[in-house]
Write an enzyme that holds these catalytic residues in place. Structure first.
Site, PDB file in Angstrom:
ATOM      1  N   ARG A  90       0.839  -1.210   0.000  1.00  0.00           N
ATOM      2  CA  ARG A  90       0.000   0.000   0.000  1.00  0.00           C
ATOM      3  C   ARG A  90       0.864   1.246   0.000  1.00  0.00           C
ATOM      4  O   ARG A  90       1.799   1.367   0.782  1.00  0.00           O
ATOM      5  CB  ARG A  90      -0.907   0.004   1.225  1.00  0.00           C
ATOM      6  CG  ARG A  90      -1.678   1.305   1.452  1.00  0.00           C
ATOM      7  CD  ARG A  90      -2.551   1.210   2.689  1.00  0.00           C
ATOM      8  NE  ARG A  90      -3.213   2.446   3.019  1.00  0.00           N
ATOM      9  CZ  ARG A  90      -2.891   3.249   4.035  1.00  0.00           C
ATOM     10  NH1 ARG A  90      -1.871   2.918   4.825  1.00  0.00           N
ATOM     11  NH2 ARG A  90      -3.559   4.362   4.271  1.00  0.00           N
ATOM     12  N   ARG A 145      -9.945  19.573   6.561  1.00  0.00           N
ATOM     13  CA  ARG A 145      -8.810  19.761   7.457  1.00  0.00           C
ATOM     14  C   ARG A 145      -8.752  21.203   7.959  1.00  0.00           C
ATOM     15  O   ARG A 145      -9.301  22.119   7.344  1.00  0.00           O
ATOM     16  CB  ARG A 145      -7.495  19.393   6.760  1.00  0.00           C
ATOM     17  CG  ARG A 145      -7.381  17.893   6.497  1.00  0.00           C
ATOM     18  CD  ARG A 145      -5.991  17.486   6.040  1.00  0.00           C
ATOM     19  NE  ARG A 145      -5.892  16.036   5.942  1.00  0.00           N
ATOM     20  CZ  ARG A 145      -5.521  15.245   6.932  1.00  0.00           C
ATOM     21  NH1 ARG A 145      -5.184  15.759   8.098  1.00  0.00           N
ATOM     22  NH2 ARG A 145      -5.453  13.946   6.762  1.00  0.00           N
ATOM     23  N   LYS A 314     -13.376   2.771   0.292  1.00  0.00           N
ATOM     24  CA  LYS A 314     -13.118   2.887   1.727  1.00  0.00           C
ATOM     25  C   LYS A 314     -14.367   3.452   2.411  1.00  0.00           C
ATOM     26  O   LYS A 314     -14.841   4.536   2.058  1.00  0.00           O
ATOM     27  CB  LYS A 314     -11.918   3.799   1.973  1.00  0.00           C
ATOM     28  CG  LYS A 314     -10.610   3.246   1.445  1.00  0.00           C
ATOM     29  CD  LYS A 314      -9.467   4.236   1.604  1.00  0.00           C
ATOM     30  CE  LYS A 314      -9.129   4.481   3.057  1.00  0.00           C
ATOM     31  NZ  LYS A 314      -7.959   5.399   3.189  1.00  0.00           N
ATOM     32  N   THR A 372      -6.735  -0.501   9.812  1.00  0.00           N
ATOM     33  CA  THR A 372      -6.535   0.542  10.811  1.00  0.00           C
ATOM     34  C   THR A 372      -6.342  -0.010  12.225  1.00  0.00           C
ATOM     35  O   THR A 372      -7.212  -0.685  12.772  1.00  0.00           O
ATOM     36  CB  THR A 372      -7.677   1.568  10.835  1.00  0.00           C
ATOM     37  OG1 THR A 372      -8.026   1.948   9.493  1.00  0.00           O
ATOM     38  CG2 THR A 372      -7.246   2.815  11.597  1.00  0.00           C
TER      39      THR A 372
END
Length: 590
Positions: A90, A145, A314, A372
């Site tokens: 990845r 963000r 995802k 994760t």
């Protein structure tokens, strides 16, 4: 003449001989040893002994994804990952810029690391790969963000009860607050904040470390009260739980990254923050356009034109969970991305959402990655915690096709130990799944497939043969299922029925072979041959050669029962256009 290149199936090998599930069950359970010595601190056996213990597990049925980063971005570490059991590499683009020299270098390291086929490629009449490890490009996605802070400060301190105005306006020229009590103004890169949130809702900063409660909504900003104290820096993640975001499926950065991924030949793209089926369609359409703009391939190992990277959606938000069925129908696979998901939905609901997504992916025959913080403590410690061991094992028992290491191999202190631990835990869980013990995978006992053929109308015939091959392998005690496939479709269908023995997928195209790496139990194998599986009369020779090769490489031995699955084209004398075939037989010496 044929020459074969493939990845190892070493979890079934002992001294060059295929080992049965029952024989493997007789060995001391690896997870038991992990549990006995797992520690929350540094009180553990020497690291070298830990790695030696993992060497007894050469490969796994459930696949392992490793993230390449500063801890592993050199030739030696990448070669160790390839040799140590990594199936997919990845590349994380969350913090990557527009200079692609670093990820391109990492792909080169992965492609050039010697695998099982490195020796087999010697003397080949055509260029052959050193390994068939796949590459997954993980996009940044449309994240929200924090921006530049007041007074261009490096960090802002929030006190409990402080007033915080959240806005998309530039606040860098504002004077910094004199104390953590504020008032504060916080810039974020989301212009629709006022129309998205509601009074009483929460805004979570930096993975939920700071929670803000919305108390007033203005035209272009919202006023909040800090529910807990802490520091905040620029470029930290912002989550808006229980809301539908006004964000595109792809940002400009994502588009540049996807163009590069297509050009470099990435096998998978992990599309971040997928919320609807329309998001998936947008990603696939953009990838198709990128592929169409590229020149044809000039590589003897590529029998197809350029193939679009497969899209792994995802799921990281409540909206994604709520729309999961429609997202799954459009996706090539799914990643259960538990990091942001655990912030976007109540953390107590994450495990149930994970189980739901894994079960539905199994039912549709699509690969699912659980990701994760699987072995997060191993970024700092050489041994996993007991909870982490249970987390990984449970994911495998639930039906995950792959489990992923993130910071553990990208930036941790113990990347190789992390992979070794993952491999041992996965192998133990694989043994349980494939033996059907303890009520796990109850379908094995009833010989019922997880995939409902009636829901697969377009390919019912192929699914029927695939299901029969898996059932026959169980009933006959076969050691191996061998699939000869040009597009990879036959191998994917066999994998969708959750076989409990290894599946060797013989391919004639390197792209096709690598794209099978996320399917549990499938070992892609590249044939060097001029024969085309879709040409009349070619399959008999390919089938015989695959059996000989399985013997020569130690995947099976004389006396073993094997299942073969393939598709043959009818010749001029035949009354059929094509036929799906399943055969079983006992191997004999060459």
């Amino acid at each position: 003449m044929f020459r074969l290149c493939g990845t190892s199936i070493g979890s079934r090998l002992r001294g060059g001989v295929l080992v049965s599930t029952l024989e493997r069950q007789a060995t001391m359970p690896m997870v038991a040893r992990c549990l006995a010595s797992a520690s929350d601190g540094h009180n553990s056996v020497p690291t070298n002994k830990f790695l030696q213990e993992a060497e007894g597990v050469k490969s796994t049925m459930t696949k392992i994804v490793c993230t390449i980063g500063p801890s592993t971005d050199k030739e030696g570490p990448v070669s160790q990952l390839v040799a140590g059991g990594m199936h997919v590499a990845r590349l994380n683009f969350s913090h990557a810029g527009d200079d692609y020299s670093y990820p391109e270098s990492n792909i080169g390291l992965v492609r050039n690391a010697p695998g099982l086929h490195a020796e087999l490629a010697d003397g080949a009449t055509m260029e052959m790969p050193k390994n068939l490890r796949a590459v997954l490009v993980d996009t940044k996605g449309p994240e929200i963000r924090t921006g530049v802070l007041q007074g261009n400060a490096d960090v802002a301190e929030f006190a409990v009860g402080a007033t915080v105005e959240v806005t998309s306006e530039d606040v860098s020229n504002d004077p910094a607050p004199e104390s953590p009590d504020g008032p504060h103004r916080l810039n974020i890169d989301y212009t629709s904040i006022a129309s998205t949130v509601s009074v009483g809702g929460q805004i979570l900063l930096d993975d939920g470390l700071i929670a803000l409660e919305v108390v007033r909504i203005e035209k272009d900003s919202v006023t909040c009260i800090a529910l807990n104290a802490g520091p905040i820096k620029r470029n930290k993640g912002v989550n808006l739980p229980d809301t539908e975001l006004d964000l595109p499926a792809l940002t400009d950065k994502d588009k540049r990254d996807l163009q590069w991924a297509c050009k470099i030949g990435a096998d998978f793209v992990a599309a971040s923050f997928i919320r609807t089926a329309a998001n998936v369609r947008s990603v696939k359409a953009y990838l198709d356009r990128c592929i169409a703009d590229l020149p044809p391939l000039d590589d003897a190992t590529m029998r197809h034109d350029r193939l679009r990277p497969l899209v792994i959606s995802k799921i990281e938000s409540k909206e994604g969970v709520d729309n999961f069925d429609e997202i799954l129908s459009e996706s090539d696979g799914v990643m259960v991305a538990r990091g942001d998901l655990g912030v976007e939905i109540p953390f107590r609901k994450v495990f149930a959402a994970q189980k739901m997504m894994v079960a539905k992916c199994n039912a549709q025959g699509k690969p699912v990655i659980v990701a994760t913080q699987m072995l997060d403590s191993m970024q700092r410690n050489p041994r996993p915690t007991r909870a982490e061991v249970t987390d990984v094992g449970t994911a495998v028992l639930d039906g995950a096709d792959a489990v992923m290491l993130s910071g553990e191999t990208a930036a941790g202190l113990y990347p190789m130990e992390s992979l070794a631990a993952m491999k041992m835990i996965v192998n133990e869980a694989d043994n349980i799944v494939d033996s059907g013990k303890g009520g796990v995978n109850r379908n094995i006992d009833t010989n019922e497939a997880l995939v409902d053929i009636s829901s697969m109308a377009a390919d019912r015939g192929l699914h029927a043969v695939a299901k029969s091959s898996v059932k026959s392998a169980r009933d006959l005690g076969a050691k191996l299922i061998m699939v000869i496939t040009k597009s990879g479709k036959m191998a994917r269908f066999v994998a969708s029925h959750r076989p409990t023995v290894p599946v060797l997928a013989f391919c004639t195209d390197m792209q096709v072979a690598r794209r099978l790496q996320l399917h549990r139990g499938v070992t892609p194998v590249l044939l060097q041959t001029t024969l085309d599986p879709l040409k009349a009369g070619a399959m008999a020779g390919l089938r015989a050669e695959s059996m000989r090769t399985a013997l020569e490489m130690g995947f099976a031995r004389a006396g073993d029962t094997v299942i073969t699955v393939d598709r043959t084209i009818g010749g001029p004398q035949d009354m059929h256009q094509f036929s799906f075939n399943m055969k079983f037989g006992t191997l004999k010496e060459n």
